[in-house]
Design an enzyme around this catalytic site. Structure first.
Site: not given
Length: 346
Positions: A33, A76-77, A116, A134, A195, A198, A204
């Site tokens: 995570e 990776l920053g 999160y 998220d 879509c 979906c 939606c």
DNA sequence: AACTCGGGGCC
DNA sequence: GGCCCAGAGTT
């Protein structure tokens, strides 16, 4: 069938087989995570494998040197993630006797763990019904319900957290949380969402109103500033160079670099020449200055563009306080420096 | 509430 | 060139 069940069914048919999906070990889930914060799965995956290989348990991570952790994180920053990960590993070992905290309230106390990540760990590892919010969740729910509250505001977070919390399947929170994220990542994508296939294309709101590409709403972030970086790469007669560790609170905290001279505009040879005469390690010494790249390398970060030149200083003397050029690959450096080291080939 | 923190992928 | 990515910490 309710939305929660539909999401889970979609997930069971479409989920990727990822290494952290075959475990409930909180150390592995925590690691995954943190790595995946603001990072796409494809980019984070090799780092996850590297970390669990080098640090199989929280005890291994806790007893490592920070430099070692940063080195594995290199490229990776958002390096505060690595520093906080390491600090929290030490905290778990020394204060919690190596026992990972088991509730949302305790998990969120860890450095680098916010709402999160605490929700993800609590649900996946300990079956607690805490909904994750998220980027994927913002996108999926804003479209499905047609919500245009800006997501990067306090009100936006509260709105989507409450909605996700209402939707979560309390009997299988781990599956639900991963399902809604996978749905946002793989089907309800930022551009060109699928879509047609979906399961929610009959209800939606954004699809019905033809406003898919307008959601989610996000307030503009601040402007990008330009900076001019000049790195001084010293080469001594005894195959040494100068590197220093970045201090303070800015970018790349605790990573290493060549001595840096920041200028207000693109620097030329004479400007750099007079600047480096002032460097303590070079004072009174004879050197030759040349530029490695005449054209600045533009290193683009989220809110800074770094116009960068590498300057080569050849020294016809020895450098007792320097480090061997053959050893610089062991130091954690920003990718901007790492790319130069690779190209320069000392 | 606004700002800062990386690097890479996609369009 | 702009936006996004299994966000969090600081001011």
């Amino acid at each position: 069938m309710n939305i929660s069940k539909q999401l889970i069914n979609w997930y069971l048919d479409n989920k990727r087989d990822l290494p952290w999906r075959n475990t409930q070990n909180p150390y592995f889930i925590w690691l995954s995570e943190i790595i995946l914060q603001q990072t796409q799965v494809a980019q984070g995956l090799p780092y996850y494998n590297s970390f669990i290989t080098n640090f199989p348990t929280v005890f291994d991570l806790a007893k490592a040197e920070e430099q070692e952790v940063l080195k594995l994180w290199q490229g990776l920053g958002y390096y505060s993630r690595a520093r906080n990960l390491h600090a929290s590993a030490k905290y778990i070992v020394t204060e919690l006797d190596g026992q990972f905290p088991e509730t949302f309230e305790e998990i969120i106390k860890l450095k680098g763990v916010g709402d999160y990540t605490a929700s993800a760990i609590a649900s996946i590892c300990f079956n607690q019904a805490t909904a994750v919010v998220d980027g994927n969740v913002y996108r999926a729910l804003s479209r499905l319900y047609g919500i245009d509250t800006p997501i990067n505001t306090t009100q936006g977070f509260k709105t989507f957290k409450t909605l996700a919390q209402q939707l979560i399947d309390t009997k299988q929170p781990a599956t639900f949380n991963q399902a809604i994220m996978e749905f946002g990542a793989r089907l309800c994508k930022p551009k060109n969402p699928d879509c047609n296939s979906c399961p929610f294309n009959n209800k939606c709101v954004a699809l019905q109103k033809n406003i898919i590409s307008d959601l989610p709403v996000k307030l503009k972030n601040t402007k990008v500033t330009k900076k001019h970086f000049n790195y001084i790469v010293v080469l001594s007669s005894d195959q040494k160079t100068i590197i220093e560790q970045r201090q303070g609170n800015g970018i790349w905290q605790n990573l290493y670099q060549f001595p840096l001279i920041e200028t207000s505009k693109e620097a030329n040879h004479s400007t750099i020449y007079s600047e480096i005469e002032e460097l303590n390690v070079l004072k009174g010494k004879i050197f030759q200055l040349s530029v490695f790249n005449q054209k600045p390398i533009i290193h683009k970060l989220s809110h800074q563009h770094l116009y960068t030149k590498f300057w080569i200083v050849n020294l016809e003397q020895e450098l007792p306080e320097g480090v061997l050029t053959s050893s610089i690959q062991s130091y954690p450096v920003p990718i901007l420096i790492g790319n130069f080291i690779e190209k320069f080939n000392f």
